[in-house]
Design an enzyme around this catalytic site. Structure first.
Site, short mmCIF file in Angstrom:
data_model
loop_
_atom_site.label_atom_id
_atom_site.label_comp_id
_atom_site.label_asym_id
_atom_site.label_seq_id
_atom_site.Cartn_x
_atom_site.Cartn_y
_atom_site.Cartn_z
N ASN A 155 0.88 -1.17 0.00
CA ASN A 155 0.00 0.00 0.00
C ASN A 155 0.91 1.22 0.00
OD1 ASN A 155 -1.80 2.04 0.43
ND2 ASN A 155 -2.24 1.50 2.57
N TRP A 156 1.05 1.83 -1.17
CA TRP A 156 2.01 2.94 -1.30
C TRP A 156 1.48 4.26 -0.79
CZ3 TRP A 156 4.47 2.00 -6.81
CH2 TRP A 156 5.38 0.93 -6.71
N HIS B 199 -9.44 1.83 4.71
CA HIS B 199 -8.17 1.99 5.42
C HIS B 199 -8.35 2.98 6.57
CE1 HIS B 199 -4.03 3.12 6.29
NE2 HIS B 199 -3.70 1.96 5.77
N GLU C 158 -6.67 5.35 7.56
CA GLU C 158 -6.44 6.76 7.21
C GLU C 158 -7.68 7.35 6.54
OE1 GLU C 158 -2.76 6.04 5.14
OE2 GLU C 158 -1.85 5.51 7.05
N GLU D 242 -5.51 -4.19 10.82
CA GLU D 242 -4.44 -3.20 10.99
C GLU D 242 -4.69 -2.38 12.25
OE1 GLU D 242 -2.44 -2.23 6.97
OE2 GLU D 242 -4.23 -0.99 7.12
N GLY E 200 2.67 2.75 10.65
CA GLY E 200 3.64 3.80 10.46
C GLY E 200 4.36 4.22 11.73
N GLY F 280 2.90 -0.89 4.27
CA GLY F 280 3.03 0.50 3.86
C GLY F 280 4.49 0.86 3.66
N GLY F 281 5.08 1.48 4.66
CA GLY F 281 6.43 2.03 4.56
C GLY F 281 7.46 1.08 3.97
P1 PGA Z 1 2.90 0.63 7.58
O1 PGA Z 1 1.43 0.86 6.93
O2 PGA Z 1 3.40 -0.68 7.05
O3 PGA Z 1 3.70 1.80 7.11
O4 PGA Z 1 2.71 0.60 9.06
C1 PGA Z 1 0.53 -0.19 6.78
C2 PGA Z 1 -0.78 0.30 6.22
O5 PGA Z 1 -1.21 1.41 6.57
O6 PGA Z 1 -1.43 -0.40 5.39
#
Ligand code: PGA
Length: 257
Positions: free
Chosen positions: A9-10, A95, A97, A167, A173, A233-234
């Protein structure tokens, strides 16, 4: 047997040129991996180019969001037909976010999930509790409500194609990963709720873990019985790091000798 799904997930990272560089770098690193499914969710602007670059490869294309309406006056939105058109297989929905920063509710996510399924695409539905909710002992109540709400309009006949990503918001993050035991406990709870909703199909649904997954912790997470992959993500922004997560089995084999 559930096939492990490792998805990148960029978020809001990478231009089209950076995306194509990544695809070129990743291909030789994962060419011989056959027992793990791989997906990449770039920003919308890079979907078409990445879709073309991935055609015929084992890496699937994923979108980070979608709108439920087929077309019309919805400035800034993207329909599921547009995503199918550029070669998407998966669509990330709900997600944390999107829930926290853009006010997405379970009812709103439920409509998107129905539209994604109707288009023959596969939802990756994200659920997870915040730190305050975990500390207040509300983790399972939050997961139950998110699953019931977001899956309210799901098509039972397509249940086996669903992917759920657990998650914990406090792990995204932050560098703080849930311990494998704590993640497994949540995943088992999620699978039990999926069984309430979809019966035996719940055994086919992949449940990914997400939240600071790295090459160093992927193997022990994936060793848990109800963890069927990762939403990354990261650590997915770098082809070497992402391929090391995809190749987690080698690390596990290395650790156990
Ligand atoms: P992260 O993000 O690996 O940077 O913790 C995961 C995500 O939000 O899907």
């Amino acid at each position: 047997m559930r096939v492990v799904l490792i998805a990148a997930n960029w978020k809001m990272h990478k231009t089209v040129a950076e995306t194509l560089d990544f695809a070129r770098a990743l291909a030789p690193l994962v060419r011989d991996v056959s027992d793990v499914e791989i997906a990449i969710a770039p920003p919308f602007t890079a979907l078409a180019a990445l879709g073309a670059a991935l055609r015929g490869s084992r890496v699937a294309l994923a979108a980070q969001n979608a709108h439920f309406e087929a077309k019309g006056a919805f400035t800034g939105e993207i329909s599921v037909a547009m995503l199918a058109d550029v070669g998407c297989t998966y669509v990330i929905l709900g997600h944390s976010e999107r829930r926290a920063l853009f006010g997405e509710t379970d009812a709103f996510i439920a409509r998107k999930l129905r539209a994604v399924q109707a288009a023959g695409l596969r939802p990756i539905l994200c659920v997870g509790e915040s730190l305050a909710e975990r500390e207040a002992g509300r983790t399972f109540g939050v997961l139950r409500a998110q699953l019931e709400g977001s899956l309210a309009e799901a098509e039972a006949a397509r249940a086996a194609e669903l992917v759920v990503a657990y998650e914990p918001v406090w792990a995204i993050g932050t560098g703080k990963t849930a311990t494998p035991e704590l993640a497994q406990e949540a995943h088992a709870f999620v699978r039990a709720r999926l069984a309430d909703r979809f019966g035996a199909s719940a055994q086919s649904i992949r449940i990914q873990y997400g939240g600071s997954v790295k090459p160093e912790n992927a193997a022990e997470l994936m060793a848990q019985p109800d963890i069927d992959g990762a939403l990354v993500g990261g650590a997915s922004l770098d082809p070497l790091g992402f391929s090391a997560i995809i190749r987690f089995r080698e690390r596990r084999a290395g650790v156990s000798g």
